[in-house]
Design a protein around this motif. Structure first.
Motif, short mmCIF file in Angstrom:
data_model
loop_
_atom_site.label_atom_id
_atom_site.label_comp_id
_atom_site.label_asym_id
_atom_site.label_seq_id
_atom_site.Cartn_x
_atom_site.Cartn_y
_atom_site.Cartn_z
N GLY A 10 -3.01 3.48 -0.44
CA GLY A 10 -3.70 3.13 0.80
C GLY A 10 -2.71 2.81 1.91
O GLY A 10 -2.90 3.21 3.06
N TRP A 11 -1.63 2.12 1.57
CA TRP A 11 -0.60 1.79 2.56
C TRP A 11 0.03 3.08 3.10
O TRP A 11 0.24 3.21 4.31
CB TRP A 11 0.48 0.91 1.92
N VAL B 84 -3.21 -9.04 5.15
CA VAL B 84 -3.68 -8.47 3.90
C VAL B 84 -5.18 -8.19 4.04
O VAL B 84 -5.95 -9.07 4.43
CB VAL B 84 -3.43 -9.44 2.72
N ASP B 85 -5.56 -6.95 3.75
CA ASP B 85 -6.97 -6.57 3.87
C ASP B 85 -7.71 -6.99 2.60
O ASP B 85 -7.41 -6.49 1.51
CB ASP B 85 -7.05 -5.05 4.05
N THR C 296 -2.86 1.86 -6.30
CA THR C 296 -3.88 2.25 -5.34
C THR C 296 -3.64 1.59 -3.99
O THR C 296 -3.83 2.21 -2.94
CB THR C 296 -5.28 1.90 -5.88
N ARG C 297 -3.20 0.33 -4.01
CA ARG C 297 -2.87 -0.33 -2.74
C ARG C 297 -1.71 0.38 -2.05
O ARG C 297 -1.69 0.54 -0.82
CB ARG C 297 -2.52 -1.80 -2.97
N CYS D 174 3.61 -6.37 -0.21
CA CYS D 174 2.50 -7.05 -0.90
C CYS D 174 1.74 -7.96 0.03
O CYS D 174 2.29 -8.47 0.97
CB CYS D 174 3.03 -7.84 -2.08
N GLU E 42 -2.11 -2.09 -8.02
CA GLU E 42 -0.98 -1.97 -7.10
C GLU E 42 -0.74 -0.53 -6.67
O GLU E 42 -0.45 -0.27 -5.50
CB GLU E 42 0.28 -2.52 -7.77
N TRP F 67 -8.94 -4.59 -0.09
CA TRP F 67 -8.01 -3.95 -1.03
C TRP F 67 -7.47 -4.93 -2.07
O TRP F 67 -6.68 -4.55 -2.93
CB TRP F 67 -6.84 -3.32 -0.27
N ALA F 68 -7.88 -6.18 -2.00
CA ALA F 68 -7.30 -7.20 -2.88
C ALA F 68 -7.62 -6.96 -4.35
O ALA F 68 -6.86 -7.36 -5.23
CB ALA F 68 -7.78 -8.58 -2.45
N ARG G 120 -10.11 3.08 -2.30
CA ARG G 120 -10.41 1.64 -2.26
C ARG G 120 -11.63 1.29 -3.12
O ARG G 120 -11.65 0.28 -3.83
CB ARG G 120 -10.67 1.22 -0.82
N THR H 61 -3.58 -12.18 -1.70
CA THR H 61 -4.55 -12.21 -0.61
C THR H 61 -3.95 -12.98 0.57
O THR H 61 -2.97 -13.70 0.42
CB THR H 61 -5.85 -12.90 -1.05
#
Length: 203
Positions: free
Chosen positions: A37-38, A22-23, A33-34, A203, A31, A26-27, A62, A2
């Motif tokens: 999203g990226w 860091v959004d 899925t993040r 990250c 990984e 999405w925390a 998300r 975060t």
């Protein structure tokens, strides 16, 4: 990771490099899925016609949407986006199609999103050289005729075609090579960015 867990040194470096904060929304997600999203965000900017589809996919991943009907609707919207005369919308539609599946059901999902994103980035890089869709159509037409051996007794060998193109259309060939180099470089850079993300830089 975060934003709060970053050291001051890392926050400063991320700011210098232009890495977005860091959004926190999405925390909580896994990984993979993040990363998805990226990659979706890396396909920006989105024209008005594409934004609702891609924003919807970001939200679905998300929020961990599981409803099969919702994913089917997302896929229909993505396919409709691809069914277009506008090349940008077609390429964004391919990104959306690849992402329109829950990752748990799509073993090749991230690979397909990466491929679609890299093709989009490559196309944008080609356009940035001044290359147009009309240029592309003209070059393909000329190369097709050369490859077919128009005006000669026999079709040339594959390795002879670039030289014949340069000889017959030097100005267009020079621009063609420039956009091709830019396109290839952007494709490779896109893959490198994702590799860096996986290694920890994103990250």
């Amino acid at each position: 990771m975060t934003e709060a867990s970053l050291t001051p040194a890392m926050r400063t470096l991320r700011g210098q490099l232009g890495v977005p904060p860091v959004d926190p929304a999405w925390a909580h997600v896994a990984e993979d899925t993040r990363l998805l999203g990226w990659m979706l965000n890396a396909s920006r900017p989105w024209p008005e016609a594409a934004a609702p589809v891609l924003e919807g996919l970001l939200e679905a991943h998300r929020d961990g949407v599981e409803d099969p009907a919702s994913w089917r609707r997302s896929r229909r919207e993505a396919v409709a986006l691809s069914d277009n005369d506008d090349r940008l919308l077609v390429l964004l539609g391919k990104v959306a199609e690849a992402a329109a599946w829950p990752l748990a059901d799509a073993g090749a999902g991230l690979t397909e999103v990466l491929a679609a994103l890299c093709h989009l980035r490559a196309w944008r890089a080609a356009l940035a050289t001044g290359w147009t869709q009309a240029d592309d159509a003209e070059a393909i037409s000329i190369l097709t005729l050369i490859g077919a051996g128009e005006g000669v007794d026999a079709a040339p060998a594959r390795e002879q075609i670039p030289g014949l193109f340069a000889e017959a259309h030097p100005a267009l060939e020079k621009r063609f090579v420039a956009q091709l180099r830019a396109s290839n470089a952007a494709f490779s850079a896109c893959r490198a960015e994702v590799a860096a993300w996986i290694a920890g830089a994103g990250c």
